[in-house]
Scaffold this active site. Sequence first.
Site, short mmCIF file in Angstrom:
data_model
loop_
_atom_site.label_atom_id
_atom_site.label_comp_id
_atom_site.label_asym_id
_atom_site.label_seq_id
_atom_site.Cartn_x
_atom_site.Cartn_y
_atom_site.Cartn_z
N HIS A 202 71.50 -43.41 71.00
CA HIS A 202 71.17 -43.94 69.69
C HIS A 202 70.00 -43.19 69.07
O HIS A 202 68.89 -43.20 69.61
CB HIS A 202 70.80 -45.42 69.87
CG HIS A 202 70.63 -46.19 68.60
ND1 HIS A 202 69.56 -47.02 68.38
CD2 HIS A 202 71.41 -46.27 67.49
CE1 HIS A 202 69.68 -47.60 67.20
NE2 HIS A 202 70.79 -47.15 66.63
N GLU B 86 74.32 -40.43 68.37
CA GLU B 86 74.49 -41.17 67.12
C GLU B 86 73.30 -40.88 66.24
O GLU B 86 72.15 -40.84 66.72
CB GLU B 86 74.56 -42.67 67.42
CG GLU B 86 74.80 -43.55 66.19
CD GLU B 86 73.53 -43.99 65.49
OE1 GLU B 86 73.63 -44.55 64.38
OE2 GLU B 86 72.42 -43.77 66.04
N ASP C 39 71.81 -40.81 61.71
CA ASP C 39 71.92 -41.40 60.38
C ASP C 39 71.69 -40.34 59.31
O ASP C 39 70.74 -39.55 59.42
CB ASP C 39 70.85 -42.49 60.21
CG ASP C 39 70.82 -43.46 61.37
OD1 ASP C 39 71.63 -44.39 61.37
OD2 ASP C 39 70.00 -43.27 62.30
N HIS D 225 66.78 -43.02 59.59
CA HIS D 225 67.48 -44.30 59.64
C HIS D 225 67.12 -45.25 58.50
O HIS D 225 67.99 -45.75 57.80
CB HIS D 225 67.21 -45.01 60.97
CG HIS D 225 67.84 -46.37 61.04
ND1 HIS D 225 67.15 -47.53 60.69
CD2 HIS D 225 69.09 -46.77 61.40
CE1 HIS D 225 67.96 -48.56 60.81
NE2 HIS D 225 69.13 -48.14 61.25
#
Length: 249
Positions: free
Chosen positions: A16, A45, A47, A60
């Site tokens: 993450h 992962e 953003d 994020h």
Amino acid sequence: MIRQEYKWLTDIYVAHRGLFDKKQGIPENSLPAFKRAAESNFGIETDVQMTKDGVLVVFHDDDLFRMTGIKGKLTDFTFAELSQLRLDGTDYGIPTFDEFLKAAQGVNLVVEIKTHENIGEVERKTYEALKSYKGNYCVESFNPFIIRWFKRHAPEVIRGTLSCSFENAPFSKLKKRLLADLKLCKWNGSQFIAYDGATIADNKAVKKFAKKIPIICWTVTSQKMYEELHDCFDNMIFDSFIPERKDFK
């Protein structure tokens, strides 16, 4: 049975926002966090947002304050202005999306496009950048219209819906139900579901989709949480611990 073109989504655990570690001075969504994940053979992962002057960056929050100490929405700043900021008190800056792709070194990517107005430009630029990536990738979003854009304009890109209970979201009851119960996933062509670990075990819609497409759980924060929930999902997005390697299926 999971279709072969989606199989890679379930094979490798996903870090993450990269394999960050605040104690070691490695902030989330930073180049060292991405390189650390890649070197550990985890997926990543991250953003994506776009600056005021049209540059794709990896960050994020909508607001800059938590990670930089500066108040204001990221989208109201130019890239030149953002490049002066540092992440979480370290010497690391906010990466561009292109820098992220280089740091990822070909590992599996799960790219979240943050919700925004005027859908089209961010999606197109993300799509164009991902075309040159030498590895597997997919896109996901909480916004069903963003996923719908990929279905219409880039159908070859694997796309998925991010969701949760939306219990505390400032939405109407109808909107909460539509999103939490995955009512728009067929309409927008979702090929996987990424659902919040806090409520994944109790969501009937997740169980229904699990018969057809991969289910990814976010965010798993301990080995204990993984063991308690692993029957509910096909793969996990994790942070705050290094999981025992039970992947590589």
